[in-house]
Scaffold this motif. Sequence first.
Motif, short mmCIF file in Angstrom:
data_model
loop_
_atom_site.label_atom_id
_atom_site.label_comp_id
_atom_site.label_asym_id
_atom_site.label_seq_id
_atom_site.Cartn_x
_atom_site.Cartn_y
_atom_site.Cartn_z
N PRO B 36 0.78 -1.23 0.00
CA PRO B 36 0.00 0.00 0.00
C PRO B 36 0.82 1.29 0.00
CG PRO B 36 0.07 -0.95 2.20
CD PRO B 36 0.93 -1.81 1.34
N ASP B 37 2.16 1.21 0.05
CA ASP B 37 2.99 2.41 0.17
C ASP B 37 2.84 3.36 -1.02
OD1 ASP B 37 3.99 1.76 2.57
OD2 ASP B 37 6.04 1.36 1.91
N VAL B 38 2.75 4.65 -0.70
CA VAL B 38 2.73 5.69 -1.74
C VAL B 38 3.99 6.52 -1.55
CG1 VAL B 38 1.51 7.70 -2.64
CG2 VAL B 38 0.21 5.77 -1.75
N ARG B 39 4.78 6.64 -2.62
CA ARG B 39 6.04 7.39 -2.50
C ARG B 39 6.12 8.45 -3.59
NH1 ARG B 39 9.65 4.05 0.64
NH2 ARG B 39 11.31 5.50 0.16
N TRP B 40 6.97 9.46 -3.34
CA TRP B 40 7.21 10.49 -4.35
C TRP B 40 8.22 9.93 -5.34
CZ3 TRP B 40 3.94 14.43 -4.36
CH2 TRP B 40 3.30 14.75 -3.18
N HIS B 41 7.77 9.67 -6.57
CA HIS B 41 8.65 9.06 -7.57
C HIS B 41 9.32 10.09 -8.47
CE1 HIS B 41 7.64 4.72 -7.08
NE2 HIS B 41 6.60 5.24 -6.47
N TYR B 42 8.77 11.29 -8.48
CA TYR B 42 9.32 12.31 -9.37
C TYR B 42 9.21 13.67 -8.71
CZ TYR B 42 9.65 15.49 -13.37
OH TYR B 42 10.02 16.50 -14.22
N ALA B 43 10.24 14.48 -8.83
CA ALA B 43 10.15 15.87 -8.36
C ALA B 43 11.00 16.76 -9.24
CB ALA B 43 10.62 15.99 -6.91
N SER B 44 10.55 17.97 -9.45
CA SER B 44 11.32 18.95 -10.21
C SER B 44 11.28 20.26 -9.42
CB SER B 44 10.68 19.11 -11.59
OG SER B 44 11.21 20.23 -12.24
N GLY B 45 12.44 20.93 -9.38
CA GLY B 45 12.52 22.17 -8.59
C GLY B 45 12.77 21.86 -7.13
N ASN B 46 13.19 20.62 -6.84
CA ASN B 46 13.42 20.21 -5.44
C ASN B 46 14.71 20.82 -4.87
OD1 ASN B 46 14.22 18.22 -7.53
ND2 ASN B 46 15.32 17.26 -5.84
N LEU B 47 14.72 21.08 -3.56
CA LEU B 47 15.88 21.66 -2.89
C LEU B 47 16.84 20.58 -2.41
CD1 LEU B 47 14.07 24.27 -0.58
CD2 LEU B 47 15.21 24.74 -2.74
N ASN B 48 16.32 19.36 -2.24
CA ASN B 48 17.14 18.26 -1.70
C ASN B 48 16.51 16.94 -2.17
OD1 ASN B 48 14.93 17.66 0.19
ND2 ASN B 48 15.53 19.62 1.07
N ASP B 49 17.08 15.82 -1.72
CA ASP B 49 16.51 14.54 -2.18
C ASP B 49 15.67 13.84 -1.09
OD1 ASP B 49 18.55 13.83 -0.54
OD2 ASP B 49 19.52 12.43 -1.94
N LYS B 50 15.18 14.64 -0.13
CA LYS B 50 14.36 14.04 0.94
C LYS B 50 13.12 13.37 0.37
CE LYS B 50 15.43 17.48 4.50
NZ LYS B 50 14.82 18.51 5.34
N TYR B 51 12.56 13.95 -0.69
CA TYR B 51 11.31 13.41 -1.25
C TYR B 51 11.43 11.93 -1.61
CZ TYR B 51 12.98 13.42 -6.12
OH TYR B 51 13.67 13.14 -7.27
#
Lengths: 217, 155
Positions: B36-51
């Motif tokens: 059931p896990d939902v994760r952030w698979h994509y980010a743009s404009g991010n300040l770090n890789d915490k997502y």
Amino acid sequence: MEYSATRNQMSSYIIQAQEEEIKRISLELHEGVGQNLFSILTGLKVVESGIKEDHVKNHLHEMTQLIEKTMQEIRLLSVELYPPALTALGLLPAIKSYIKVYTSTFGIVVELSSIGEEKPILEQNSIAVFRVCQEALTNIAKYADTSNVRIDLKWSNSKLKISIFDFGRGFQIEDLEKNPYSLGIATMKERMLLTGGQCEISSKIGEGTSIEISLPI
Amino acid sequence: MTEIKGISQVNEVCEGLKKRIGCEFVALALQNEVGPDVRWHYASGNLNDKYKRITVRFGKGIAGKIISSGSPMMLIDFPNDIYGKVTDHPIMLAEKLVSCYAVPIFFNSSPKGVLLVGKREKYTFSEDDQEMVQDAALELEQILQNQILGLGGYV
């Protein structure tokens, strides 16, 4: 002097009563609601395996997934309220377990080290230390602007020392009064004082914040 | 299995959306194939890789609420006037976002993901902005559906 002793006793009583209530709710969620959801999930899976129609099967599958998500959330909520590892396994395993949840919640990596042999601690003291660590880590997630934290535990025969360093943006200790989390820090100090221990905070702008906790064993 | 970040069409849709709305951050959360896990698979404009390490909690924060309710949500002035605790919104904290608008991404009529746009200042997303995010989410649904059917899933 007498007033101060009574005040301490009262603070201690309030904190202990609150912790007991939190523990009760946590156990109720884990053992009661969690177990019931597991029984429903098992039942639905049996029903799902016996159904031929695709649309009903899909619908049931969605329902089982929803129950799985709810179970996971109940588990996390229960552990967040009161870590079962604390009474069953001790402070170090409870901190390790909390760190896992912390990293997957905030994306902040925590490096943990423990030197010396872990000693048994009174439950009310170990929960105090655990809550102080939890509060420190929450403050870090809220304000420190960092991706890394380091926690060192040092066990000696008479004392447990924990240092938490956040490599974050830091703040002026003099500005603590105006700081939004000064009340949280005051609570951390108060909790440790009630155990006979201490909690010291130091910070340097641009370098990070350090929290030193000590507890007599 | 393919990585979402590696799908050029996903990049194009998200970067295009970021430019059109003039926001600083775009991210895409999806339910993992297994569990059931939902994760952030994509980010743009991010300040770090915490997502990358954040798992969205069902029913918590903006993404968790969208997955559980299937409805869009907006935050105008984080951390003021929010529902729940500040720490229930880890992506806002991690990326120092002050405002965001997020919509669900559906697979087989169930919300399985979230498309989020965010700014690091107080902002109310207009109806035009909201429509653009909805359109991008529909496009992403199509792209991801094709990818999953064609390549056997994503990671």
